[in-house]
Each structure stands twice: as C-alpha cells, then as structure tokens.
Design an enzyme around this catalytic site. Structure first.
Site, PDB file in Angstrom:
ATOM      1  N   LEU A 108       0.839  -1.193   0.000  1.00 17.18           N
ATOM      2  CA  LEU A 108       0.000   0.000   0.000  1.00 17.18           C
ATOM      3  C   LEU A 108       0.874   1.243   0.000  1.00 17.18           C
ATOM      4  CD1 LEU A 108      -2.815  -0.617   2.653  1.00 17.18           C
ATOM      5  CD2 LEU A 108      -2.665  -1.433   0.317  1.00 17.18           C
ATOM      6  N   GLY A 153       1.126  -5.474   0.798  1.00 10.72           N
ATOM      7  CA  GLY A 153       0.294  -5.308  -0.400  1.00 10.72           C
ATOM      8  C   GLY A 153       0.970  -5.848  -1.659  1.00 10.72           C
ATOM      9  N   ASN A 177       3.479  -8.844   6.290  1.00  9.55           N
ATOM     10  CA  ASN A 177       4.130  -8.390   7.523  1.00  9.55           C
ATOM     11  C   ASN A 177       3.320  -7.326   8.262  1.00  9.55           C
ATOM     12  OD1 ASN A 177       4.569  -6.645   5.359  1.00  9.55           O
ATOM     13  ND2 ASN A 177       6.406  -5.766   6.273  1.00  9.55           N
ATOM     14  N   GLU A 178       2.021  -7.257   7.961  1.00  6.65           N
ATOM     15  CA  GLU A 178       1.186  -6.182   8.504  1.00  6.65           C
ATOM     16  C   GLU A 178       1.304  -6.037  10.024  1.00  6.65           C
ATOM     17  OE1 GLU A 178       0.366  -8.010   6.007  1.00  6.65           O
ATOM     18  OE2 GLU A 178      -0.592  -6.754   4.501  1.00  6.65           O
TER      19      GLU A 178
HETATM   20  C1  LIG Z   1     -10.112  -4.255  11.924  1.00  2.00           C
HETATM   21  C2  LIG Z   1      -9.867  -4.285  10.445  1.00  2.00           C
HETATM   22  C3  LIG Z   1      -8.718  -3.414  10.101  1.00  2.00           C
HETATM   23  C4  LIG Z   1      -8.370  -3.495   8.657  1.00  2.00           C
HETATM   24  C5  LIG Z   1      -7.077  -2.747   8.448  1.00  2.00           C
HETATM   25  C6  LIG Z   1      -6.485  -3.124   7.153  1.00  2.00           C
HETATM   26  C7  LIG Z   1      -5.143  -2.465   6.989  1.00  2.00           C
HETATM   27  C8  LIG Z   1      -4.484  -2.878   5.684  1.00  2.00           C
HETATM   28  C9  LIG Z   1      -3.871  -4.153   5.829  1.00  2.00           C
HETATM   29  C10 LIG Z   1      -3.200  -4.839   4.917  1.00  2.00           C
HETATM   30  C11 LIG Z   1      -2.983  -4.490   3.526  1.00  2.00           C
HETATM   31  C12 LIG Z   1      -1.611  -4.152   3.153  1.00  2.00           C
HETATM   32  C13 LIG Z   1      -0.836  -3.279   3.845  1.00  2.00           C
HETATM   33  C14 LIG Z   1       0.433  -2.717   3.281  1.00  2.00           C
HETATM   34  O1  LIG Z   1       0.840  -2.965   2.179  1.00  2.00           O
HETATM   35  S1  LIG Z   1       1.269  -1.622   4.263  1.00  2.00           S
HETATM   36  C15 LIG Z   1       2.761  -1.221   3.387  1.00  2.00           C
HETATM   37  C16 LIG Z   1       3.792  -2.226   3.708  1.00  2.00           C
HETATM   38  N1  LIG Z   1       5.010  -1.974   2.987  1.00  2.00           N
HETATM   39  C17 LIG Z   1       6.183  -1.830   3.588  1.00  2.00           C
HETATM   40  O2  LIG Z   1       6.280  -1.886   4.798  1.00  2.00           O
HETATM   41  C18 LIG Z   1       7.346  -1.584   2.679  1.00  2.00           C
HETATM   42  C19 LIG Z   1       8.047  -0.344   3.042  1.00  2.00           C
HETATM   43  N2  LIG Z   1       9.152  -0.112   2.138  1.00  2.00           N
HETATM   44  C20 LIG Z   1      10.330  -0.758   2.231  1.00  2.00           C
HETATM   45  O3  LIG Z   1      10.554  -1.591   3.075  1.00  2.00           O
HETATM   46  C21 LIG Z   1      11.357  -0.382   1.217  1.00  2.00           C
HETATM   47  O4  LIG Z   1      10.993   0.838   0.640  1.00  2.00           O
HETATM   48  C22 LIG Z   1      11.522  -1.428   0.093  1.00  2.00           C
HETATM   49  C23 LIG Z   1      12.180  -2.699   0.657  1.00  2.00           C
HETATM   50  C24 LIG Z   1      10.189  -1.796  -0.561  1.00  2.00           C
HETATM   51  C25 LIG Z   1      12.426  -0.831  -0.995  1.00  2.00           C
HETATM   52  O5  LIG Z   1      13.624  -0.431  -0.443  1.00  2.00           O
HETATM   53  P1  LIG Z   1      14.540   0.627  -1.205  1.00  2.00           P
HETATM   54  O6  LIG Z   1      14.771   0.259  -2.598  1.00  2.00           O
HETATM   55  O7  LIG Z   1      15.729   0.842  -0.347  1.00  2.00           O
HETATM   56  O8  LIG Z   1      13.613   1.915  -1.302  1.00  2.00           O
HETATM   57  P2  LIG Z   1      13.470   3.048  -0.240  1.00  2.00           P
HETATM   58  O9  LIG Z   1      13.275   2.480   1.110  1.00  2.00           O
HETATM   59  O10 LIG Z   1      14.606   3.971  -0.409  1.00  2.00           O
HETATM   60  O11 LIG Z   1      12.122   3.765  -0.637  1.00  2.00           O
HETATM   61  C26 LIG Z   1      12.078   4.622  -1.737  1.00  2.00           C
HETATM   62  C27 LIG Z   1      10.965   5.650  -1.569  1.00  2.00           C
HETATM   63  O12 LIG Z   1       9.694   4.949  -1.504  1.00  2.00           O
HETATM   64  C28 LIG Z   1       9.029   5.290  -0.297  1.00  2.00           C
HETATM   65  N3  LIG Z   1       8.239   4.138   0.091  1.00  2.00           N
HETATM   66  C29 LIG Z   1       8.643   2.878   0.197  1.00  2.00           C
HETATM   67  N4  LIG Z   1       7.631   2.074   0.516  1.00  2.00           N
HETATM   68  C30 LIG Z   1       6.545   2.875   0.603  1.00  2.00           C
HETATM   69  C31 LIG Z   1       5.173   2.630   0.900  1.00  2.00           C
HETATM   70  N5  LIG Z   1       4.704   1.389   1.133  1.00  2.00           N
HETATM   71  N6  LIG Z   1       4.338   3.677   0.901  1.00  2.00           N
HETATM   72  C32 LIG Z   1       4.769   4.924   0.648  1.00  2.00           C
HETATM   73  N7  LIG Z   1       6.048   5.219   0.344  1.00  2.00           N
HETATM   74  C33 LIG Z   1       6.929   4.194   0.331  1.00  2.00           C
HETATM   75  C34 LIG Z   1      10.132   5.642   0.610  1.00  2.00           C
HETATM   76  O13 LIG Z   1       9.636   6.429   1.648  1.00  2.00           O
HETATM   77  C35 LIG Z   1      11.047   6.422  -0.333  1.00  2.00           C
HETATM   78  O14 LIG Z   1      10.423   7.665  -0.585  1.00  2.00           O
HETATM   79  P3  LIG Z   1      11.242   9.009  -0.884  1.00  2.00           P
HETATM   80  O15 LIG Z   1      12.191   9.210   0.246  1.00  2.00           O
HETATM   81  O16 LIG Z   1      10.213  10.081  -0.975  1.00  2.00           O
HETATM   82  O17 LIG Z   1      11.943   8.761  -2.181  1.00  2.00           O
END
Ligand SMILES: CCCCCCCC/C=C\C/C=C/C(=O)SCCNC(=O)CCNC(=O)[C@H](O)C(C)(C)COP(=O)(O)OP(=O)(O)OC[C@H]1O[C@@H](n2cnc3c(N)ncnc32)[C@H](O)[C@@H]1OP(=O)(O)O
Length: 302
Positions: A108, A153, A177-178
């Site tokens: 997400l 996601g 990993n939520e």
């Molecule tokens: C009672 C009922 C309740 C219901 C509730 C439901 C909730 C929803 C539940 C589940 C659905 C799914 C949930 C999700 O998907 S949550 C998101 C989980 N994702 C992560 O934790 C990944 C985070 N990112 C990373 O770990 C790393 O970025 C990477 C391994 C993917 C890539 O690493 P790398 O190449 O080193 O990139 P950077 O870390 O440098 O990142 C670049 C850039 O991108 C931004 N960014 C990365 N991930 C996200 C993201 N998920 N959302 C927004 N932005 C993201 C990061 O901040 C950098 O940005 P910049 O500095 O502006 O360039």
C-alpha cells in the site's frame, strides 16, 4: 466500465479513470524495443507498461511507480490495463513484473492513508479491493515474475496470480508483515494466504508478520519457483507455457470453482470491509504510527 463486483463500487477515480491519466500514454501504442512486427506494439501509462506479444497471446505488464507503492493512480492504471487485455481475445496470459530495481511492489502507498480524510481512505481501499477481485478472478493466466522485495500489499498482488516465480536474492523477501506495522490483514487477504500456504502456516506467518527469504518462501509454498535473478523472466515464460497448454475453458472454470467462494465473501461484505478499514486507519494512534513509519522509511533512504 464493467466492475468485478457489479454495481456497488463507483470510486471517483474509476468512474473517471482517464482524468487521472491525462498527459500519460495509456491507450497509445508504440513499437516495442527491438520489435516492430505483428503483435510487437506496446501500450501503457505512466505507471504500467504493457508489452503484448500477439503471436504467443502473452503480455508482459511492468510496474514502474516509485518503489511500486500502490498509489490510487497505480491501482487505477493496473485495473485499466488488465481490463484492456481481458477484453482482447488475442490474449490468454499476463506476466506481471517490476521495472523498478530491487522492488517488485512496496505494498500500500502509505501516503494514500496517512493524513488523508476518511472519504479518500475509502476511495483508496475500494480501489484496492477492485484490483484484487479483478486479478483473483481473472480469466487470464497471471504469472508473477517477482524481481524484488514483495512485502504486504506487494504480496497481495503476487498471491492473486496463478503462479509465482521469485528471484533468488536474500533481500527479496515476501510475505504479509502487517502485524509488524501494527495493522491487520483483512479477512479476504487472510483467506488468500490460507488458500495458498494452508491454515497453520498462515496462522504463524500472519501473527509473526513473517517476511520469507526465497528458500523459505519456496518451502512454505508461497512461491512456486526460485531461480537466479537473470532467469526470472524466462522461467515465468516457461511456467506460462505450462499453464497455457491446458484448454482455456477447463482451466478458467476450474479457477473459478477454486476461487469464487473467497471472492464472494468479500463481495458480500465489501462496504463493511471498507468501513472497518477506514475507521481503523483513521484512528489517531494508527495515524501516528503510520507517520512515524513513513518518516523512518524516508530517513533510511538518506
Ligand atoms: C479491523 C480491520 C482493520 C483493517 C485494516 C487493514 C489495513 C491494511 C492491511 C493490509 C494491507 C496491506 C498493507 C500494506 O501494504 S502496508 C505497506 C507495507 N510496505 C512496507 O512496509 C514496505 C516499506 N518499504 C520498504 O521496506 C522499502 O521501501 C523497500 C524494501 C520496498 C524498498 O527499499 P529501497 O529500494 O531501499 O527503497 P526506499 O526504502 O529507499 O524507498 C524509496 C521511496 O519509496 C518510499 N516508500 C517505500 N515504501 C513505501 C510505501 N509502502 N508507501 C509509501 N512510500 C513508500 C520511501 O519512503 C522512499 O520515498 P522518498 O524518500 O520520498 O523517495
């Protein structure tokens, strides 16, 4: 636009998808690099590039958003590209992969739910549901060529495909990993996990928020093949050929039989699922932890 769910879903972005795409190339075709012959016309948008091969009936769909975080625009463009291929009888299969180095899909886009109003969060979650429904029930064969990290996601996208090929790189971990982010996978995502790796393995992996490195992902059945990085694409093509060797109607009806109950469960409770999501993510405590997590991600980069 026909929707996977019938009539109830009408987020603004999908009612006016082209408005989001102004200034992009979606709908335009251009010759694929090195191509030019029949079936070598690619099309795409800012965030999704589609390389169709009419001769084989297979299209390669490449995600190209920053970190492939699932922004509302990316979700919309994915649904539109998928629909375009579904409606073109030339195509029988899609290989989904990433154009971003080291990341298949970061899950997400947390900026879509952090500091946003409830209406935006609802629109966003409906778009997420819509993509999952369309992919999970697609009549086409979907093969995920996972060439980078695939958390949360990102794993949803991979799980909604028929087959997963993962590059053998210990940094390319996959899983839901939520819980480690303090959020909870919705029931339909949990169901998809259970359908793929079984109940006990899902129970453990979901509670622990496990992100599996390639060998473990293969062992638990989360992916079907782990291969050296430079062989991900060719292996995905071989897998595709194996799936396409089965007559379409028999494979499609079987897929529907296996997946329909899971999809129907979401369709029956779609509004309630959206409300749960919105009230959960809009809580002050969740907003604070999302903010802190985003900050950490940004700092880690620097
Ligand atoms: C009672 C009922 C309740 C219901 C509730 C439901 C909730 C929803 C539940 C589940 C659905 C799914 C949930 C999700 O998907 S949550 C998101 C989980 N994702 C992560 O934790 C990944 C985070 N990112 C990373 O770990 C790393 O970025 C990477 C391994 C993917 C890539 O690493 P790398 O190449 O080193 O990139 P950077 O870390 O440098 O990142 C670049 C850039 O991108 C931004 N960014 C990365 N991930 C996200 C993201 N998920 N959302 C927004 N932005 C993201 C990061 O901040 C950098 O940005 P910049 O500095 O502006 O360039």
């Amino acid at each position: 636009m026909a929707l996977a769910s019938g009539v109830r879903f009408a987020p603004r972005a999908l009612l006016r998808p082209w408005a989001l795409l102004r200034g992009t190339t979606l709908g335009r075709t251009e010759p694929a690099a090195g191509g030019g012959g029949d079936g070598a016309r690619r099309f795409g948008s800012q965030r999704v590039l589609v390389e169709p091969d009419a001769a084989s009936g297979v299209a390669v769909m490449k995600l190209r958003n920053p970190s492939n975080a699932l922004s509302l625009e990316l979700l919309t463009e994915l649904v539109i590209s998928l629909e375009k291929l579904e409606n073109d009888k030339t195509f029988r299969g899609i290989i989904l992969t990433s154009d971003c180095p080291r990341v298949f899909c970061a899950g997400l886009d947390l900026t879509e739910i952090c500091g946003r109003n409830p209406a935006h969060c609802a629109e966003y979650w409906k778009a997420m549901q819509e993509l999952w429904l369309r992919m999970y029930l697609s009549s086409l064969v979907l093969v995920a060529a996972i060439n980078g990290a695939c958390p949360a996601g990102g794993c949803i996208i991979a799980l909604s495909c028929d087959c997963r090929v993962l590059a053998d790189n210990p940094k390319y971990r996959i899983g839901l990993n939520e819980t480690l982010l303090g959020i909870i996978a919705p029931f339909w995502l949990k169901d998809t996990y259970v359908n793929t790796i079984g109940h006990r393995a899902s129970e453990q992996a979901l509670q622990l928020g496990s992100l599996f490195p390639p060998a473990e992902a293969l062992q638990v059945g989360l992916v079907d093949q782990v291969v050296p990085e430079d062989q991900v694409q060719s292996t995905a093509l071989s897998e595709m050929a194996r799936w396409l060797a089965v007559p379409d109607h028999a494979r499609q009806l079987t897929k529907n039989m296996m997946r329909k109950a899971t999809a129907d469960r979401l369709l029956r409770q779609r509004d309630a699922d959206t409300q749960n999501f919105v009230s959960f993510v809009c809580r002050d405590s969740i907003q604070k932890s999302l903010q802190a997590y985003l900050e950490k991600l940004r700092q880690r980069k620097g």
